[in-house]
Scaffold this active site. Structure first.
Site, PDB file in Angstrom:
ATOM      1  N   GLY A  10       0.832  -1.210   0.000  1.00  0.00           N
ATOM      2  CA  GLY A  10       0.000   0.000   0.000  1.00  0.00           C
ATOM      3  C   GLY A  10       0.857   1.246   0.000  1.00  0.00           C
ATOM      4  O   GLY A  10       0.569   2.206   0.710  1.00  0.00           O
ATOM      5  N   GLY A  14      -0.523   7.862   0.652  1.00  0.00           N
ATOM      6  CA  GLY A  14      -0.742   7.952   2.090  1.00  0.00           C
ATOM      7  C   GLY A  14       0.455   7.555   2.942  1.00  0.00           C
ATOM      8  O   GLY A  14       1.617   7.815   2.614  1.00  0.00           O
ATOM      9  N   ILE A  15       0.146   6.913   4.063  1.00  0.00           N
ATOM     10  CA  ILE A  15       1.161   6.573   5.062  1.00  0.00           C
ATOM     11  C   ILE A  15       2.202   5.610   4.480  1.00  0.00           C
ATOM     12  O   ILE A  15       3.393   5.714   4.761  1.00  0.00           O
ATOM     13  CB  ILE A  15       0.473   5.952   6.306  1.00  0.00           C
ATOM     14  CG1 ILE A  15      -0.509   6.967   6.916  1.00  0.00           C
ATOM     15  CG2 ILE A  15       1.502   5.521   7.346  1.00  0.00           C
ATOM     16  CD1 ILE A  15      -1.498   6.363   7.909  1.00  0.00           C
ATOM     17  N   GLY A  16       1.744   4.689   3.652  1.00  0.00           N
ATOM     18  CA  GLY A  16       2.649   3.693   3.063  1.00  0.00           C
ATOM     19  C   GLY A  16       3.692   4.335   2.172  1.00  0.00           C
ATOM     20  O   GLY A  16       4.875   3.980   2.224  1.00  0.00           O
ATOM     21  N   TYR A 163     -14.439  -2.185  10.630  1.00  0.00           N
ATOM     22  CA  TYR A 163     -13.011  -1.844  10.492  1.00  0.00           C
ATOM     23  C   TYR A 163     -12.301  -1.998  11.849  1.00  0.00           C
ATOM     24  O   TYR A 163     -11.237  -2.604  11.932  1.00  0.00           O
ATOM     25  CB  TYR A 163     -12.935  -0.408   9.986  1.00  0.00           C
ATOM     26  CG  TYR A 163     -11.553   0.195   9.895  1.00  0.00           C
ATOM     27  CD1 TYR A 163     -10.634  -0.248   8.941  1.00  0.00           C
ATOM     28  CD2 TYR A 163     -11.172   1.255  10.724  1.00  0.00           C
ATOM     29  CE1 TYR A 163      -9.374   0.337   8.836  1.00  0.00           C
ATOM     30  CE2 TYR A 163      -9.920   1.837  10.623  1.00  0.00           C
ATOM     31  CZ  TYR A 163      -9.019   1.384   9.680  1.00  0.00           C
ATOM     32  OH  TYR A 163      -7.777   1.957   9.569  1.00  0.00           O
TER      33      TYR A 163
END
Ligand code: NAP
Length: 290
Positions: A10, A14-16, A163
């Site tokens: 991922g 984003g964070i990845g 989630y």
């Protein structure tokens, strides 16, 4: 991180992506993984301009065949893998099944990290001292319902309930994985990134907001960049677990958004819950760490 090979799932956004970028800047050889070839190549090219060569691989992590193809590509090209960051994750508003017939939120957040870790275990072991980093999120920690791991009885997509349940299951699985691998030179730890202004968060639809907050939702969205963490902050805990000398040999740890050791939520430590998640992952993937 010079001389170390790192795979971040991922990592097209984003964070990845920020985790991949920062680890590349620390000198690691980074393998970036995305679902779409174009997006993966574009993200790799962008990081490469700043941090040197980054390899882009493509895989749909919700698909067991895709996970196997990804693991094959990695093991064909690399003799050893020092760090695996299972970052890809997210939620689905409606219950939907993957090609394998697995509920999609469970598939990406829990089954994929389990299966990819099993498939890459020989390559991780070859590194001598390797690290697996799994990303939790939402509000993990409630009781794990063994009969509802895939939302079979009740699926509350938005409002984060499913989630949260999936991320608690991921933590339970990670905790069990850490104890299974205690003697093998591979550590398994969990990072909490905090709430960040990522593409995933920005795409949150109106119905994800509780009724009371909906009138203020446009304002909350507008203030997102101010209210939510930036990528540097959000990637701090995963970068710490992946690269800090402090974490050498440490396994079964959970760190918060500031990369501080935190207590595991009780739901993730419950023996029955752990066993249920572990058995479900084994059953669905046909894989075991052995
Ligand atoms: N953002 C937050 O506030 C927050 C808070 C707590 C925890 N987290 C956790 O942190 C992690 C990263 O979150 P994020 O907000 O940065 O995510 P994001 O912005 O939604 O990006 C998700 C990444 O995962 C990839 N991905 C999603 N499903 C995939 C699949 N089936 N196969 C392959 N790749 C897939 C996406 O690739 P594509 O390019 O193919 O779309 C993208 O690169 C997730 O595990 C999330 O649950 C996030």
């Amino acid at each position: 991180m010079r001389g170390k090979t790192v795979l971040v799932t991922g990592s097209t956004a984003g964070i990845g992506r920020e985790t991949a970028r920062r680890l590349a800047l620390l000198g690691a050889e980074v393998i970036l993984v995305g679902r779409h070839p174009e997006r993966a190549r574009a993200a790799a090219a962008e990081i490469s301009r700043e941090a040197g060569e980054v390899t882009a691989l493509t895989a749909d992590l919700s698909d067991l065949a895709g996970l196997r193809r990804l693991a094959d590509q990695v093991t064909e090209r690399y003799d050893r893998l020092d760090v695996l960051v299972n970052n890809a994750g997210g939620m689905n508003a409606e219950r939907r099944l993957t090609r394998d017939g697995v509920e999609a939120t469970f598939a990406v957040n829990v089954l994929a990290p389990y299966a990819l870790t099993c498939l890459l275990l020989p390559t991780l072991r070859a590194a001598g001292a390797a690290r697996v980093v799994n990303l939790t999120g939402g509000m993990p920690g409630g009781t794990i319902d063994p009969g509802n791991l895939q939302g079979e009885k009740k699926y509350l997509g938005w409002r984060f309930a499913h989630y949260n349940h999936a991320k608690t299951a991921l933590m339970a699985m990670s905790h069990r994985f850490a104890s299974q691998l205690e003697e093998g030179g591979v550590t398994v730890n969990v990072a909490y990134p905090g709430h960040a202004y990522t593409p995933g968060n920005q795409a949150t639809p109106m119905r994800a907001f509780p009724y009371l907050y909906r009138p203020a939702a446009p304002l909350i969205r507008l203030l997102g960049p101010l209210l939510l963490s930036n990528m540097t902050k959000a990637s701090r805990s995963s970068v710490h677990l992946a690269s800090s000398p402090e974490m050498e040999g440490v396994t079964g740890a959970y760190v918060d958004a500031k990369a501080r050791r935190a207590a595991w939520p009780s739901g993730a430590l419950d023996e029955g819950g752990q066993q249920a998640v572990w058995s479900e992952c084994e059953r669905l993937s046909g894989l075991t760490p052995g």
